[in-house]
Design a protein around this motif. Structure first.
Motif, PDB file in Angstrom:
ATOM      1  N   VAL A 180       0.817  -1.217   0.000  1.00 54.38           N
ATOM      2  CA  VAL A 180       0.000   0.000   0.000  1.00 54.38           C
ATOM      3  C   VAL A 180       0.851   1.268   0.000  1.00 54.38           C
ATOM      4  N   GLU A 181       1.996   1.217   0.655  1.00 56.13           N
ATOM      5  CA  GLU A 181       2.824   2.434   0.687  1.00 56.13           C
ATOM      6  C   GLU A 181       3.260   2.804  -0.724  1.00 56.13           C
ATOM      7  N   ALA A 187       0.103   7.378  -6.264  1.00 51.96           N
ATOM      8  CA  ALA A 187      -1.166   8.102  -6.446  1.00 51.96           C
ATOM      9  C   ALA A 187      -0.946   9.590  -6.674  1.00 51.96           C
ATOM     10  N   ASP A 188      -1.865  10.191  -7.411  1.00 53.63           N
ATOM     11  CA  ASP A 188      -1.852  11.649  -7.546  1.00 53.63           C
ATOM     12  C   ASP A 188      -2.625  12.299  -6.405  1.00 53.63           C
ATOM     13  N   VAL A 189      -3.611  11.586  -5.936  1.00 51.58           N
ATOM     14  CA  VAL A 189      -4.407  12.108  -4.820  1.00 51.58           C
ATOM     15  C   VAL A 189      -4.549  11.010  -3.783  1.00 51.58           C
ATOM     16  N   VAL A 190      -4.303  11.360  -2.546  1.00 53.97           N
ATOM     17  CA  VAL A 190      -4.524  10.417  -1.453  1.00 53.97           C
ATOM     18  C   VAL A 190      -5.460  11.093  -0.452  1.00 53.97           C
ATOM     19  N   LEU A 191      -6.541  10.402  -0.116  1.00 50.78           N
ATOM     20  CA  LEU A 191      -7.481  10.939   0.871  1.00 50.78           C
ATOM     21  C   LEU A 191      -7.630   9.940   2.008  1.00 50.78           C
ATOM     22  N   GLU A 192      -7.903  10.470   3.166  1.00 52.26           N
ATOM     23  CA  GLU A 192      -8.146   9.602   4.318  1.00 52.26           C
ATOM     24  C   GLU A 192      -9.340  10.153   5.081  1.00 52.26           C
ATOM     25  N   GLN A 193     -10.206   9.272   5.500  1.00 53.05           N
ATOM     26  CA  GLN A 193     -11.420   9.725   6.172  1.00 53.05           C
ATOM     27  C   GLN A 193     -11.880   8.672   7.170  1.00 53.05           C
ATOM     28  N   HIS A 194     -12.422   9.160   8.277  1.00 57.89           N
ATOM     29  CA  HIS A 194     -13.016   8.252   9.259  1.00 57.89           C
ATOM     30  C   HIS A 194     -14.531   8.196   9.031  1.00 57.89           C
ATOM     31  N   TYR A 195     -15.102   7.018   9.162  1.00 56.48           N
ATOM     32  CA  TYR A 195     -16.544   6.832   8.965  1.00 56.48           C
ATOM     33  C   TYR A 195     -17.097   5.988  10.115  1.00 56.48           C
ATOM     34  N   LYS A 305      -8.147   4.991   3.835  1.00 55.12           N
ATOM     35  CA  LYS A 305      -7.203   5.837   3.115  1.00 55.12           C
ATOM     36  C   LYS A 305      -7.125   5.283   1.705  1.00 55.12           C
ATOM     37  N   ALA A 306      -7.242   6.176   0.724  1.00 60.10           N
ATOM     38  CA  ALA A 306      -7.306   5.693  -0.655  1.00 60.10           C
ATOM     39  C   ALA A 306      -6.462   6.577  -1.557  1.00 60.10           C
ATOM     40  N   LEU A 317      -5.688   1.041  -1.264  1.00 62.01           N
ATOM     41  CA  LEU A 317      -6.753   1.174  -0.263  1.00 62.01           C
ATOM     42  C   LEU A 317      -6.238   0.624   1.052  1.00 62.01           C
ATOM     43  N   SER A 318      -6.316   1.426   2.069  1.00 60.85           N
ATOM     44  CA  SER A 318      -5.924   0.956   3.398  1.00 60.85           C
ATOM     45  C   SER A 318      -7.094   1.206   4.331  1.00 60.85           C
ATOM     46  N   PHE A 319      -7.548   0.151   4.973  1.00 57.85           N
ATOM     47  CA  PHE A 319      -8.833   0.201   5.698  1.00 57.85           C
ATOM     48  C   PHE A 319      -8.671  -0.407   7.071  1.00 57.85           C
TER      49      PHE A 319
END
Lengths: 767, 331
Positions: A180-181, A187-195, A305-306, A317-319
């Motif tokens: 994943v690293e 990646a051009d864009v990396v986003l991370e979000q909590h749900y 994190k995607a 994808l890291s989940f």
């Protein structure tokens, strides 16, 4: 007169030959009202909760009012005192306090330490229901209340009270492929979000419960269950009975959604009370108890994190997920990462799911376990990525559709991959692009904002499989009796099976009577769950019908003195291929007349090797948000489903409507609320405070669009599961539509005015 | 599960009052609230006095001077559909139509709606809370997302669940009470009990007394009344936030008016601050924004109901704008 007229009947394959896919169908796939519609609607259908037997008693279970407590002393004197109480059982008596377990964690029917509110403490049998409830209430219990943990997010804190002696961590499951690293680096864009999604409770219309009756040493149980054989095996095991001495019947059942797949302590308790009193005992739980003790969809705390390239290629994808199955091992994170692994093409994936104990009712499978939660995170993330790279959400998904299962060992291909078509046809039918333009261009002034959203999904199983045995009996007048062990859990299974038999035999469906869900008279079947009942049983029914046709052809060959290969089964008669003037009506076959019946035994064949059978779905919706009040209206929904062959167009639509409705519950209204700060008790254990969506919360405009792709490999009916796929992407689609409307990502369910009004205010303040 | 009780169905009001004067007697009209309370063992009952046979208490009649008298046994559905109520007392018709679900509206009565017990889940649940004679309010530090932001007196944080009471209060209705001492009336506005006055009761009914009717004053042509309700789901739910507005308008200038909130306080909560803000004013953006600020002024939200501040603000804005727009349209 029992046969369809003028319609071709499928060719009968030779013995040993597997039937090919139906070339065309005349019954299967058409809209057909349920075979038991009249019975269900008129009230003549006898559900287990309707059963009344002569001399029947009523059972009631006293349940622990604390989320964590030691039962110090149980005094049943007062309970036994009222007249007409016939039996009281409780902890400590080796004859009645039998061993019980949740997976590998052992407890008893009436445990000394209660680990969730609603664990059984004692039980009574009395002449009437109210006397039973009163008597249970009169049992005096001395509890030592123990500290509790009600929030899974606190379960692993150092000073958290321990649910079990060995601590609150049940397990951590990990999965990884690629690096994943590296993926994030590319990646051009990396986003991370909590749900987060809240716990939901099943609340089927028919309560959980059963009637137990002993006839000598044979125990009969009428149970509201998704699988009579599952109940049979557990009851036999706990009571030490041979399977043959336990008969479980469940002809009708009023909903389960996964909460009635397993056997509960109440069934054993009813059997014990019936044994002790020598009388039948009916024991159905009060609604409040079902909220506490009959399962839930676990809450999920997810971080995703995607990484994505500018062209829309997903790179990583890291989940992680923290979940809880409650006080016992019950699948608190079960399948919650599956779609991360499998839904979209992605070379680098890592998941880590931690399941912890809390002092709350054990989870049970809930319509597509883990999947709607995962969708909530994954599909919102996909939309966020699409926005970040300036790509349409549908286009981004289409860019990453796999035709093989990345999550499975060996990357087996799917027999069919309808995901792409679900997106494309869904977008077309919904008017996606136009709708997007419209919402993007709407005036900023108005306080009612429209938004559209979509999401896709795959379901972990849904292909069905062996074992299944079905017996089809053709009577001398040409009518037939179809005998199968599987339950019809309200999805229309019986109707579909009648249609399959009718299709294959050329019989009118009304001429087929279904006997089912009775361990005493029907064959072994696995419980109806996992969206596998139709793809498991329909091929079996078809096989049984083929067996009947073969047997009839053989009889006719003997009678007509023609080689069997020369004969063709046409529905109402059997005709010689070489000499079409030679024919015999089915009902005139003397072998059939003599025997009175021809029996076909069908078996479910194996699933394809090295391939996987999975249903796919995409959903689109339009919402309106009141930006002053945070009120959400869901205006329309469209669901495209690749679930193989549509078996009954009416029940197909019913599933879509039901699944979307349930998904709207997750999205917008439902949550279990525990009084975590003080007592740990569930405060919204009724149908008012636990908010199921009403008919006003669900749009009238829900459209189901089948994507039918010929699938000769899945099974000989071509069907795949539908019941769970239809609820997986719903909540995520709503969340995406809300974002489209107001530009606020609601990462924690449910989306209601409580949340939205605050977030909208915050947005206004921030300008 | 339910307590043992006797059941009587008297033929006359007098007989009913006689029964109700007994210790542990409870009145049964539509039963939509009573049965739930009995099942949940919220209170003790020894005698259930059903007044469903007292047909004189049902119906809507015009009275001398032009007002309406609505019998306490009139169903919520009847009120929501009544042409005169819809025309002249719109807030009441709207409030009634927002109650619960069609089934419950067909069964529930106006008297019952005014006298219903709070819906706090601690009060209804297995918690010996202050309102049940205990010494703890579980909501104060607990799950209080549906609780009040005004008027708790620091003791009990329920919200009054009625949708009709705020409308009646805004419309300056009187409640007619009959008891052993005869008939008395009081404004609906004063009918409910603040926790600081008595945490154990919700209305000022004395033992043996029942609500027999509600009286509405003669309609005023210039009075515009509305009821707005926001809830967590769109039907069969109580208000997260609600407001009954009865405004005397001259064009879009507010001559005078009443604003009564639901979902805000243990009693229908008259918002004098909003009234003062809009009185004599034209409903322009500035007035409306000021009214939105006024509606939550002095509110004391709990840990989980802070959302009610923006919710009430947004709702008042929406309602006043709607009135402004329709006043403009009328003019």
């Amino acid at each position: 007169m029992y046969y369809t007229e003028g319609l071709p009947v499928p060719e009968t394959p030779s013995p040993g030959e597997t039937p090919g896919p139906w070339e065309r169908t005349d019954v299967v796939g058409k809209p057909r009202p349920r075979v038991d519609a009249y019975e269900r609607v008129s009230g003549t259908a006898v559900y287990p909760s309707d059963i009344v037997l002569p001399r029947m008693l009523y059972g009631a279970i006293l349940r622990c009012p604390h989320p964590h407590a030691q039962v110090k002393k149980v005094d049943t004197t007062a309970a036994e005192a009222p007249p007409r109480v016939r039996a009281v059982i409780g902890p400590g008596d080796p004859k009645t306090d039998l061993p019980w377990s949740f997976r590998d964690v052992k407890t008893t029917l009436f445990p000394k330490t209660c680990r969730f509110e609603g664990e059984p403490v004692a039980a009574v049998a009395a002449e009437t229901l109210y006397q039973a409830w009163d008597a249970a209430g009169a049992v005096r219990v001395d509890y030592k209340v123990l500290p509790h943990v009600s929030d899974e997010r606190r379960a692993l804190e150092k000073d958290a009270p321990k649910v079990h002696e060995n601590g609150n961590k049940l397990k951590t499951d990990t999965y990884s492929r690629g690096d994943v690293e590296k993926g994030f680096f590319e990646a051009d864009v990396v986003l991370e979000q909590h749900y987060r999604t809240e716990a939901e409770v099943h609340t089927p219309l028919e309560l959980h419960g059963c009637v137990a009756n002993w006839d000598g040493d044979v125990l009969t149980i009428w149970e509201s269950t998704q699988g009579v054989y599952a109940v049979q095996s557990r009851v036999a095991e706990v009571l030490g009975l041979p399977l043959s001495k336990v008969r479980v019947i469940g002809h009708y059942m009023g909903g389960g959604f996964g909460s009635k797949l397993q056997t509960s302590r109440y069934s054993i308790v009813a059997a014990l009370l019936a044994k002790k009193t020598g009388r039948p005992v009916k024991s159905f739980l009060p609604r409040e108890a079902t909220f506490l003790a009959m399962g839930n969809r676990p809450p999920s705390n997810m971080t995703l994190k995607a990484g994505v390239k500018k062209d829309g290629t997903l790179t990583a994808l890291s989940f992680t997920c923290l979940g809880t199955g409650g006080a016992y091992p019950a699948g608190g994170t079960s399948l919650v990462d599956w779609q991360i692994r499998d839904l979209y093409l992605c070379p680098h994936v890592r998941t880590e799911c931690t399941d912890v104990y809390i002092n709350a009712g054990p989870a049970r499978p809930f319509r597509a376990p883990g999947h709607p939660q995962c969708s909530w995170a994954l599909e919102q993330m996909l939309d966020a990525l699409a926005e970040a790279i300036g790509m349409d959400p549908v286009a981004l998904r289409l860019k990453n559709v796999p035709d093989y299962s990345q999550g499975r060992e060996g990357n087996p291909p799917y027999t069919t991959t309808g995901l792409k078509q679900c997106f494309k046809e869904g977008a077309r039918r919904f008017g996606w692009e136009k709708a997007r333009r419209k919402t993007a261009g709407q005036e900023k002034k108005g306080h009612l904002r429209r938004g559209v959203g979509m999401a896709g999904s795959v379901w972990f199983v849904g292909g069905g499989g062996p074992p299944s045995t079905v017996i089809l009996k053709l009577f001398s007048d040409g009518s037939a009796n179809l005998n199968m062990g599987a339950s019809d859990i309200g999805t229309g299974t019986k109707t579909v099976m009648a249609m399959v038999a009718a299709e294959e035999l050329g019989l009118r469906p009304e001429m087929i009577r279904i006997e089912h869900a009775d361990t005493g008279t029907t064959q072994y079947a696995t419980p109806s769950g996992g969206s596998k009942t139709v793809p498991t049983e329909a091929p079996t029914v078809r096989d049984a019908a083929v067996q009947v046709k073969r047997r009839l052809l053989q009889m006719a060959a003997e009678e007509m003195d023609l080689p069997v290969e020369d004969l063709r089964y046409t529905g109402d008669d059997i005709v010689s291929r070489s000499r079409p003037d030679r024919r015999i009506r089915i009902v005139d076959i003397s072998g059939l007349k003599r025997q009175g019946v021809v029996v076909g035994v069908g078996h479910r064949g194996p699933n394809p090797e090295k391939k996987t059978v999975n249903p796919f779905c995409a959903q689109f919706c339009e919402v309106e948000v009141n930006t002053r009040t945070g009120e959400l209206r869901i205006l329309r929904f469209l669901s495209t489903n690749e679930s193989g062959r549509v078996m009954n167009r009416l029940t197909f639509d019913s599933q879509v409507i039901g699944g979307v409705t349930m998904g709207i519950g997750l999205a917008a209204t439902e949550m279990r609320i525990l009084d975590a700060n003080r007592t740990g008790k569930m405060v919204n254990r009724n149908w008012h405070d636990y908010k199921l969506p009403t008919s006003l919360d669900v749009p009238a405009d829900i459209v189901g669009v089948p994507i039918e792709m010929p699938d000769a490999e899945a099974n000989i009916s071509g069907a795949k599961g539908l019941g769970e796929p239809v609820t997986i992407p719903t909540a995520a689609a709503v969340a995406n539509a809300v974002y489209d409307a107001v530009g606020i990502r609601i990462t924690e369910s449910p989306i209601n005015p409580l949340k939205l009004s605050s977030l909208l205010e915050q947005q206004k303040k921030e300008g | 599960m339910m307590a043992h009780f006797s059941y009587v169905r008297p033929r006359s009001l007098k007989e009913a009052i006689g029964h109700l004067a007994e210790n542990g007697a409870r009145v049964h009209a539509g039963g939509t609230d009573l049965l739930g309370c009995l099942r949940d063992q919220v209170f003790d009952v020894r005698k259930v006095v059903s007044i469903s046979g007292l047909s004189a208490m049902r119906g809507v009649e015009q009275v001398a001077g032009g007002g309406l008298r609505i019998g306490a046994l009139t169903t919520i559905a009847e009120i929501s559909e009544h042409p005169l109520i819809r025309k002249h007392y719109t807030a009441l018709a709207q409030g009634a139509s927002e109650v619960a679900s069609p089934q419950l509206r067909n069964q529930g009565t106006l008297g019952g709606n005014l006298c219903q017990k709070p819906r706090c889940w601690y009060y209804r649940g297995e918690f010996h809370c202050m309102r049940k004679g205990g010494d703890v309010c579980y909501a104060a530090g607990g799950e209080n997302q549906f609780h009040c932001i005004f008027g708790s007196g620091g003791r009990c944080f329920i919200v009054h669940p009625s949708d009709t009471a705020p409308a009646l209060s805004a419309l300056d209705a009187q409640v007619e009470i009959t008891g052993p001492g005869g008939l008395r009336t009081m404004p609906v506005e004063n009918f409910h009990v603040h926790p600081e006055d008595d945490v154990l009761r919700e209305t000022w009914l004395e033992r043996g007394e029942i609500v027999t009717a509600v009286r509405l004053p003669a309609p005023q042509a210039s009075l515009k009344s509305t009821y707005r309700k926001i809830r967590a789901r769109r039907a069969w739910d109580f208000a997260l936030a609600g407001a009954a507005l009865a405004l005397e308008l001259d064009g879009d200038r507010v001559v005078d008016g009443r604003v009564v909130l639901s979902g805000a306080a243990p009693v229908p909560w008259r918002s004098l601050l909003v009234e003062d803000t809009i009185r004599g004013k034209t409903l322009d953006d500035r007035t409306i924004d000021a009214a939105a600020d006024a509606v939550v002024k002095g509110a004391r939200p709990l840990a989980k109901n802070k959302y009610k501040l923006p919710l009430f603000r947004g709702m008042i804005q929406e309602e006043l704008r709607r009135i402004h727009q329709s006043a403009g349209a009328d003019g």
